[in-house]
Design a protein around this motif. Sequence first.
Motif, short mmCIF file in Angstrom:
data_model
loop_
_atom_site.label_atom_id
_atom_site.label_comp_id
_atom_site.label_asym_id
_atom_site.label_seq_id
_atom_site.Cartn_x
_atom_site.Cartn_y
_atom_site.Cartn_z
N TYR A 4 0.82 -1.20 0.00
CA TYR A 4 0.00 0.00 0.00
C TYR A 4 0.86 1.27 0.00
CZ TYR A 4 -4.17 2.72 0.92
OH TYR A 4 -5.21 3.60 0.82
N ARG A 7 3.18 3.59 -4.69
CA ARG A 7 2.15 4.32 -5.41
C ARG A 7 2.59 4.68 -6.83
NH1 ARG A 7 -2.95 6.17 -3.10
NH2 ARG A 7 -2.86 5.37 -0.97
N MET A 28 6.01 14.31 -2.70
CA MET A 28 6.10 12.89 -2.42
C MET A 28 7.33 12.55 -1.57
SD MET A 28 3.33 11.71 -3.56
CE MET A 28 3.69 10.05 -2.98
N PHE A 31 7.03 11.84 2.15
CA PHE A 31 6.38 10.64 2.66
C PHE A 31 7.24 9.39 2.43
CE2 PHE A 31 2.88 13.55 1.79
CZ PHE A 31 2.16 13.46 2.96
N PRO A 32 7.16 8.45 3.38
CA PRO A 32 7.92 7.21 3.24
C PRO A 32 7.22 6.25 2.28
CG PRO A 32 6.69 7.18 5.29
CD PRO A 32 6.41 8.52 4.65
N VAL A 33 7.17 6.64 1.01
CA VAL A 33 6.42 5.89 0.01
C VAL A 33 7.34 5.67 -1.19
CG1 VAL A 33 4.48 6.05 -1.60
CG2 VAL A 33 4.23 6.92 0.72
N ARG A 66 -5.06 3.35 -5.27
CA ARG A 66 -5.44 4.54 -6.00
C ARG A 66 -4.22 5.33 -6.48
NH1 ARG A 66 -9.27 9.03 -3.05
NH2 ARG A 66 -10.18 9.91 -4.94
N LEU A 68 -1.96 8.50 -7.63
CA LEU A 68 -1.96 9.92 -7.28
C LEU A 68 -1.73 10.72 -8.56
CD1 LEU A 68 0.37 9.61 -4.16
CD2 LEU A 68 -2.14 9.50 -4.23
N PHE A 88 -6.35 10.12 -7.16
CA PHE A 88 -6.44 11.21 -6.18
C PHE A 88 -5.78 12.42 -6.81
CE2 PHE A 88 -4.65 13.57 -2.57
CZ PHE A 88 -5.80 13.80 -1.85
#
Lengths: 277, 277
Positions: A4, A7, A28, A31-33, A66, A68, A88
Amino acid sequence: MDNYADRHVFYISDGTAITAEVLGHAVMSQFPVTINSIALPFVETESRARAVKEQIDALWQQTGVRPLVFYSIVLPEIRAIILECEGFCQDIVQALVGPLQQELKLDPTPIAHRTHGLNPGNITQYDARIAAIDYTLAHDDGVSMRNLDQAQVILLGVSRCGKTPTSLYLAMQYGIRAANYPFIADDMDNLQLPAALRPLQHKLFGLTINAERLAAIREERRENSRYASMRQCRMEVAEVEALYRKHQIHYLNSTNYSVEEIATRIMDIMGLSRRMY
Amino acid sequence: MDNYADRHVFYISDGTAITAEVLGHAVMSQFPVTINSIALPFVETESRARAVKEQIDALWQQTGVRPLVFYSIVLPEIRAIILECEGFCQDIVQALVGPLQQELKLDPTPIAHRTHGLNPGNITQYDARIAAIDYTLAHDDGVSMRNLDQAQVILLGVSRCGKTPTSLYLAMQYGIRAANYPFIADDMDNLQLPAALRPLQHKLFGLTINAERLAAIREERRENSRYASMRQCRMEVAEVEALYRKHQIHYLNSTNYSVEEIATRIMDIMGLSRRMY
């Protein structure tokens, strides 16, 4: 993508999408993504917008996560199609236009803005930028010492310390005429500032680099050479740093900096103005 | 500045300020305002932040018009000093971080993000980018036909149609190995695709340009020359366009496009991925 925290991120624009990409990336990075970036420039027609919407929706269905979407699109009918997607969506420019509208007491005029575009109003500036690139290429690596007085900055340094990419970045992004001059191994026995550079001392900027990093970069070029040896690299770096100090030349260690950071620091230290293109 | 619609705009960051500058510029382009831009990178210490605050306040007192401030600063104590200024301050990144936080269900981790920086995690990518610049310079203007198969794209075109700046932009911004090959006047009697390029046809991309603009650019270089004459320019452009069509080479007319737009369109058409640096 099964996590999750992974992204797909779309950067969409009716122009180059450079602004959406730069800002979206900055957001971005907070965030730790892990992100998978997809830039879609020149979304200028309804058919292309619909294809983009379908691409986003297909990813959403396929991954269950979803996507981004960072976007900037001037025409309302194109924007509306993108906004129908399942992603989003964040309008990167409008978020700041509202507050500014109040402060300026002016309405925004939604023209296709072409932040990175060419138009009759900026063509002379643009030509000057291209001329700066030409100048910089002609004065790369000490190739020509003619017209050096027309340089806005002259970078000095040993081979492979970052002179050429930095000069080109200064020319390309900021229209700065940046010459560069290399100190080579043969200069090192009695390192001196070349006579041609002395009257231009206020334009000189030195680059230096850690010997370990320099040796690693040179090793890629010429394996197991004297040129790439730690001993040679340490000696060259020590000599040029001594020269910079002796002549009170501003200098910077490029080891831990990107070309953007080196260029920006040089402009800041040398008082060169940043023109936006 | 005597007009209320003229504004001083500051772009402030603890990094290069490139993101603040790009986005601030895009936002300001939405308003009918003449701007005077001041980029202040590397605002990393309290003393520098205080000096910046004073610079903004001094302008406000001097002009009576509130300066606009687009900023991105990670450390709260530095940010607090900037926020004490009399300018109209907008945090460019935070405006989008809030909504995203909800969508991602993750808290932002406010590290000094260095969007345009160098770090141990991206040094290999960075080295590949520098290698792309080296490659592109070595394959500028048909200088070397060696290792052409390692190019990701090979730009074709007549002299001064934008091949070199575009190739360098592709390499610098996106780490793309972009060679370019010029068609010169002597080629025109019987214009053919050079044998060395034929096996690489899928990598070829043609540039063209309006003859009027070409003649104007060439005139700057060599006044009153045959090279710069309308007749010569018209002929060369017609010949290369015919060649592109004959060999079904994708091509673009660069006349009304900036180097950013040309590069972005080429990547889009050729399916080259855009890596962010």
